[in-house]
Write a protein that holds these residues in place. Structure first.
Motif, PDB file in Angstrom:
ATOM      1  N   GLN A 167       0.819  -1.206   0.000  1.00 17.79           N
ATOM      2  CA  GLN A 167       0.000   0.000   0.000  1.00 17.79           C
ATOM      3  C   GLN A 167       0.857   1.261   0.000  1.00 17.79           C
ATOM      4  OE1 GLN A 167      -3.190   0.213  -0.481  1.00 17.79           O
ATOM      5  NE2 GLN A 167      -3.506  -2.001  -0.488  1.00 17.79           N
ATOM      6  N   ALA A 168       2.047   1.175   0.596  1.00 16.29           N
ATOM      7  CA  ALA A 168       2.951   2.324   0.646  1.00 16.29           C
ATOM      8  C   ALA A 168       3.856   2.405  -0.579  1.00 16.29           C
ATOM      9  CB  ALA A 168       3.804   2.254   1.909  1.00 16.29           C
ATOM     10  N   GLY A 169       3.790   1.407  -1.451  1.00 14.07           N
ATOM     11  CA  GLY A 169       4.612   1.423  -2.652  1.00 14.07           C
ATOM     12  C   GLY A 169       6.025   0.934  -2.442  1.00 14.07           C
ATOM     13  N   LEU A 170       6.305   0.288  -1.299  1.00 14.05           N
ATOM     14  CA  LEU A 170       7.637  -0.252  -1.055  1.00 14.05           C
ATOM     15  C   LEU A 170       7.792  -1.641  -1.664  1.00 14.05           C
ATOM     16  CD1 LEU A 170       7.463   2.115   0.981  1.00 14.05           C
ATOM     17  CD2 LEU A 170       8.831   0.733   2.551  1.00 14.05           C
ATOM     18  N   LEU A 171       6.678  -2.318  -1.871  1.00 12.21           N
ATOM     19  CA  LEU A 171       6.661  -3.602  -2.553  1.00 12.21           C
ATOM     20  C   LEU A 171       5.686  -3.530  -3.716  1.00 12.21           C
ATOM     21  CD1 LEU A 171       6.557  -6.277   0.331  1.00 12.21           C
ATOM     22  CD2 LEU A 171       8.546  -5.484  -0.960  1.00 12.21           C
ATOM     23  N   ALA A 172       5.936  -4.365  -4.719  1.00  9.85           N
ATOM     24  CA  ALA A 172       5.031  -4.488  -5.863  1.00  9.85           C
ATOM     25  C   ALA A 172       4.576  -5.934  -5.958  1.00  9.85           C
ATOM     26  CB  ALA A 172       5.741  -4.070  -7.146  1.00  9.85           C
ATOM     27  N   ARG A 173       3.453  -6.137  -6.628  1.00 12.12           N
ATOM     28  CA  ARG A 173       2.940  -7.490  -6.863  1.00 12.12           C
ATOM     29  C   ARG A 173       3.010  -7.756  -8.374  1.00 12.12           C
ATOM     30  NH1 ARG A 173       0.028  -8.983  -2.130  1.00 12.12           N
ATOM     31  NH2 ARG A 173      -0.710  -7.201  -0.900  1.00 12.12           N
ATOM     32  N   PRO A 174       4.164  -8.204  -8.873  1.00 11.19           N
ATOM     33  CA  PRO A 174       4.331  -8.391 -10.321  1.00 11.19           C
ATOM     34  C   PRO A 174       3.490  -9.514 -10.902  1.00 11.19           C
ATOM     35  CG  PRO A 174       6.221  -9.259  -9.149  1.00 11.19           C
ATOM     36  CD  PRO A 174       5.388  -8.548  -8.131  1.00 11.19           C
ATOM     37  N   SER A 175       3.126 -10.492 -10.106  1.00  7.66           N
ATOM     38  CA  SER A 175       2.298 -11.591 -10.584  1.00  7.66           C
ATOM     39  C   SER A 175       1.550 -12.189  -9.404  1.00  7.66           C
ATOM     40  CB  SER A 175       3.145 -12.665 -11.286  1.00  7.66           C
ATOM     41  OG  SER A 175       4.118 -13.197 -10.394  1.00  7.66           O
ATOM     42  N   ARG A 176       0.647 -13.091  -9.706  1.00  9.96           N
ATOM     43  CA  ARG A 176      -0.220 -13.650  -8.670  1.00  9.96           C
ATOM     44  C   ARG A 176       0.581 -14.277  -7.531  1.00  9.96           C
ATOM     45  NH1 ARG A 176      -4.771 -18.394  -9.704  1.00  9.96           N
ATOM     46  NH2 ARG A 176      -5.435 -18.576  -7.520  1.00  9.96           N
ATOM     47  N   GLY A 177       0.366 -13.767  -6.322  1.00 11.84           N
ATOM     48  CA  GLY A 177       0.988 -14.327  -5.135  1.00 11.84           C
ATOM     49  C   GLY A 177       2.441 -13.961  -4.954  1.00 11.84           C
ATOM     50  N   HIS A 178       3.010 -13.183  -5.865  1.00  4.72           N
ATOM     51  CA  HIS A 178       4.434 -12.866  -5.806  1.00  4.72           C
ATOM     52  C   HIS A 178       4.649 -11.392  -5.463  1.00  4.72           C
ATOM     53  CE1 HIS A 178       4.498 -16.669  -7.986  1.00  4.72           C
ATOM     54  NE2 HIS A 178       5.790 -16.760  -7.714  1.00  4.72           N
ATOM     55  N   VAL A 179       5.780 -11.104  -4.834  1.00  2.64           N
ATOM     56  CA  VAL A 179       6.124  -9.736  -4.451  1.00  2.64           C
ATOM     57  C   VAL A 179       7.572  -9.453  -4.805  1.00  2.64           C
ATOM     58  CG1 VAL A 179       4.426  -9.490  -2.604  1.00  2.64           C
ATOM     59  CG2 VAL A 179       6.635 -10.539  -2.099  1.00  2.64           C
ATOM     60  N   SER A 180       7.865  -8.166  -4.981  1.00  4.98           N
ATOM     61  CA  SER A 180       9.239  -7.738  -5.249  1.00  4.98           C
ATOM     62  C   SER A 180       9.418  -6.343  -4.668  1.00  4.98           C
ATOM     63  CB  SER A 180       9.529  -7.721  -6.760  1.00  4.98           C
ATOM     64  OG  SER A 180       8.662  -6.811  -7.423  1.00  4.98           O
ATOM     65  N   ILE A 181      10.648  -5.993  -4.370  1.00  9.72           N
ATOM     66  CA  ILE A 181      10.937  -4.687  -3.797  1.00  9.72           C
ATOM     67  C   ILE A 181      10.954  -3.633  -4.893  1.00  9.72           C
ATOM     68  CG2 ILE A 181      13.454  -4.823  -4.002  1.00  9.72           C
ATOM     69  CD1 ILE A 181      13.562  -3.576  -1.138  1.00  9.72           C
ATOM     70  N   THR A 182      10.558  -2.415  -4.563  1.00 11.46           N
ATOM     71  CA  THR A 182      10.580  -1.304  -5.503  1.00 11.46           C
ATOM     72  C   THR A 182      11.750  -0.381  -5.177  1.00 11.46           C
ATOM     73  OG1 THR A 182       9.168   0.081  -4.099  1.00 11.46           O
ATOM     74  CG2 THR A 182       8.060  -1.406  -5.661  1.00 11.46           C
ATOM     75  N   ALA A 183      11.984   0.604  -6.049  1.00  6.37           N
ATOM     76  CA  ALA A 183      13.035   1.582  -5.782  1.00  6.37           C
ATOM     77  C   ALA A 183      12.737   2.333  -4.481  1.00  6.37           C
ATOM     78  CB  ALA A 183      13.138   2.566  -6.948  1.00  6.37           C
ATOM     79  N   ARG A 184      11.471   2.627  -4.258  1.00  6.44           N
ATOM     80  CA  ARG A 184      11.084   3.296  -3.010  1.00  6.44           C
ATOM     81  C   ARG A 184      11.368   2.398  -1.809  1.00  6.44           C
ATOM     82  NH1 ARG A 184       5.025   5.521  -2.352  1.00  6.44           N
ATOM     83  NH2 ARG A 184       5.854   7.098  -3.801  1.00  6.44           N
ATOM     84  N   GLY A 185      11.152   1.111  -1.990  1.00  6.52           N
ATOM     85  CA  GLY A 185      11.429   0.166  -0.913  1.00  6.52           C
ATOM     86  C   GLY A 185      12.901   0.129  -0.557  1.00  6.52           C
ATOM     87  N   ARG A 186      13.768   0.158  -1.582  1.00  2.53           N
ATOM     88  CA  ARG A 186      15.214   0.154  -1.337  1.00  2.53           C
ATOM     89  C   ARG A 186      15.639   1.420  -0.594  1.00  2.53           C
ATOM     90  NH1 ARG A 186      17.668  -3.829  -4.222  1.00  2.53           N
ATOM     91  NH2 ARG A 186      16.557  -4.654  -6.038  1.00  2.53           N
ATOM     92  N   GLU A 187      15.120   2.557  -1.036  1.00  5.95           N
ATOM     93  CA  GLU A 187      15.483   3.825  -0.413  1.00  5.95           C
ATOM     94  C   GLU A 187      15.034   3.868   1.046  1.00  5.95           C
ATOM     95  OE1 GLU A 187      13.603   6.700  -2.874  1.00  5.95           O
ATOM     96  OE2 GLU A 187      14.927   6.348  -4.609  1.00  5.95           O
ATOM     97  N   THR A 188      13.805   3.404   1.296  1.00  4.85           N
ATOM     98  CA  THR A 188      13.278   3.432   2.660  1.00  4.85           C
ATOM     99  C   THR A 188      14.040   2.483   3.570  1.00  4.85           C
ATOM    100  OG1 THR A 188      11.084   3.941   1.758  1.00  4.85           O
ATOM    101  CG2 THR A 188      11.185   3.212   4.054  1.00  4.85           C
ATOM    102  N   LEU A 189      14.396   1.311   3.041  1.00  2.17           N
ATOM    103  CA  LEU A 189      15.159   0.343   3.822  1.00  2.17           C
ATOM    104  C   LEU A 189      16.532   0.907   4.180  1.00  2.17           C
ATOM    105  CD1 LEU A 189      15.395  -2.479   5.054  1.00  2.17           C
ATOM    106  CD2 LEU A 189      16.211  -3.294   2.810  1.00  2.17           C
ATOM    107  N   ALA A 190      17.145   1.615   3.235  1.00  2.00           N
ATOM    108  CA  ALA A 190      18.460   2.206   3.494  1.00  2.00           C
ATOM    109  C   ALA A 190      18.378   3.291   4.568  1.00  2.00           C
ATOM    110  CB  ALA A 190      19.023   2.789   2.205  1.00  2.00           C
ATOM    111  N   GLU A 191      17.275   4.025   4.591  1.00  2.00           N
ATOM    112  CA  GLU A 191      17.109   5.112   5.556  1.00  2.00           C
ATOM    113  C   GLU A 191      16.661   4.604   6.929  1.00  2.00           C
ATOM    114  OE1 GLU A 191      14.377   7.932   3.945  1.00  2.00           O
ATOM    115  OE2 GLU A 191      15.500   8.185   2.076  1.00  2.00           O
ATOM    116  N   HIS A 192      15.928   3.496   6.954  1.00  2.00           N
ATOM    117  CA  HIS A 192      15.351   3.003   8.207  1.00  2.00           C
ATOM    118  C   HIS A 192      15.626   1.502   8.350  1.00  2.00           C
ATOM    119  CE1 HIS A 192      13.036   6.764   8.657  1.00  2.00           C
ATOM    120  NE2 HIS A 192      12.857   6.677   7.357  1.00  2.00           N
ATOM    121  N   SER A 193      16.892   1.155   8.372  1.00  2.00           N
ATOM    122  CA  SER A 193      17.267  -0.260   8.426  1.00  2.00           C
ATOM    123  C   SER A 193      16.972  -0.901   9.787  1.00  2.00           C
ATOM    124  CB  SER A 193      18.751  -0.428   8.100  1.00  2.00           C
ATOM    125  OG  SER A 193      19.548   0.313   9.019  1.00  2.00           O
ATOM    126  N   ASP A 194      16.756  -0.065  10.805  1.00  2.00           N
ATOM    127  CA  ASP A 194      16.483  -0.610  12.135  1.00  2.00           C
ATOM    128  C   ASP A 194      15.011  -0.967  12.307  1.00  2.00           C
ATOM    129  OD1 ASP A 194      15.860   2.061  11.882  1.00  2.00           O
ATOM    130  OD2 ASP A 194      16.223   2.528  13.997  1.00  2.00           O
TER     131      ASP A 194
END
Length: 304
Positions: A67-94
């Motif tokens: 919902q926040a756009g940090l993950l995407a659902r490229p196909s049924r039942g599957h997920v992948s990280i987005t560019a926003r997800g990478r940036e957020t993880l780098a900023e808030h790794s804790d």
């Protein structure tokens, strides 16, 4: 140790997916739990329905991250990280939680849709602690779960073809009781259909008919008065006076005003209402858990 709440799983989930691979959501569950140091006993911790708490927490974490756009659902039942997800993880790794996700407009919109109406229990993780009664807490949890489920249901519909939507809405109308044993539902949805995707025959002779049009549009698109006028014109061509226009997007205020003024009986169902009806009538979803709330049997203890 106790299985933590779902927000604690957000960083582990993003970390696992940070290698760029597309994974089925079930493939994320075990490694995410292992990163948190959960034990074999924690993996066995389950609800009465049999669903484990770890599975529940990971699925909720994925839902909120999507919902926040940090993950995407490229196909049924599957997920992948987005560019926003990478940036957020780098900023808030804790830790990543609702407060962090609220910086994104899409997530704030999601929270506004799942927020409890005035006068009811508080939404979110506070629902259970602030509800006036256990019944309030359960009702609020079900409402919030259905709100999140509606978002995912609509996205799944958008991922399908236009023909899938046409068939889906006819299946939904059947589940709602239209057509019945004596009637029939027929899918048209082909070249030369005159703007009609299907018809519901309410009686065996077909004297009472409801015509259907379904449009798979992106959520940001608005269906306006011209679209509804074209549908009404198609109904006139069939000498019909009633129809259902269903879209995955939304209707303009002008479209709503138009159907209120014309003699034809036109029902407009937008994407949000479509998802709600699918959940209500178990189309594309299924019951997962049933909870029984018991009360005192006053008659049993009545001395008279």
């Amino acid at each position: 140790m106790t299985v933590p709440e779902f927000q604690t799983f957000m960083v582990p989930v993003l970390t696992i997916l940070s290698d760029g691979q597309v994974r089925h959501r079930r493939e994320v569950e075990v490694p995410a739990a292992e990163k948190l140091g959960l034990t074999a006993e924690d993996f066995r911790d389950a609800f009465p329905s049999g669903k484990t708490r770890i599975n529940d927490r990971v699925q909720w974490a994925i839902t909120h991250l999507c919902q926040a756009g940090l993950l995407a659902r490229p196909s049924r039942g599957h997920v992948s990280i987005t560019a926003r997800g990478r940036e957020t993880l780098a900023e808030h790794s804790d830790r990543i939680d609702r407060k962090v996700l609220s910086r994104f407009a899409e997530y704030r919109d999601f929270l506004n849709r799942t927020k409890a109406p005035s006068g009811t229990a508080a939404s979110g993780s506070a629902a259970g602690s602030h509800a006036e009664t256990p019944r309030d807490a359960i009702a609020e949890a079900v409402r919030e779960s259905n709100e999140a489920l509606a978002e995912e249901v609509l996205q799944r519909v958008l991922d399908q073809s236009p023909v899938f939507l046409e068939q889906l809405v006819l299946h939904l109308l059947t589940a709602m009781g239209y057509g019945g044993r004596a009637g029939a539902i027929e899918h048209w949805g082909k070249s030369g259909d005159g703007g009609i995707d299907g018809v519901v025959r309410q009686d065996v002779l077909g004297l009472d008919r409801v015509y259907v049009q379904a449009k798979r549009y992106a959520p940001e698109r608005t269906v306006g008065r011209p679209d509804i006028q074209a549908f009404v014109g198609a109904l006139h061509g069939r000498q019909a006076d009633r129809g259902v226009f269903i879209t995955t997007s939304r209707f303009s205020a002008d479209a709503g005003d138009y159907v209120e003024r014309i003699p034809n009986r036109i029902v407009l169902i937008d994407g949000r209402r479509l998802a709600e009806l699918m959940i209500l009538h178990n189309v594309g979803v299924q019951d997962e858990s049933t909870f029984v709330l018991k009360r005192i049997d006053e008659d049993f203890f009545d001395e008279n």
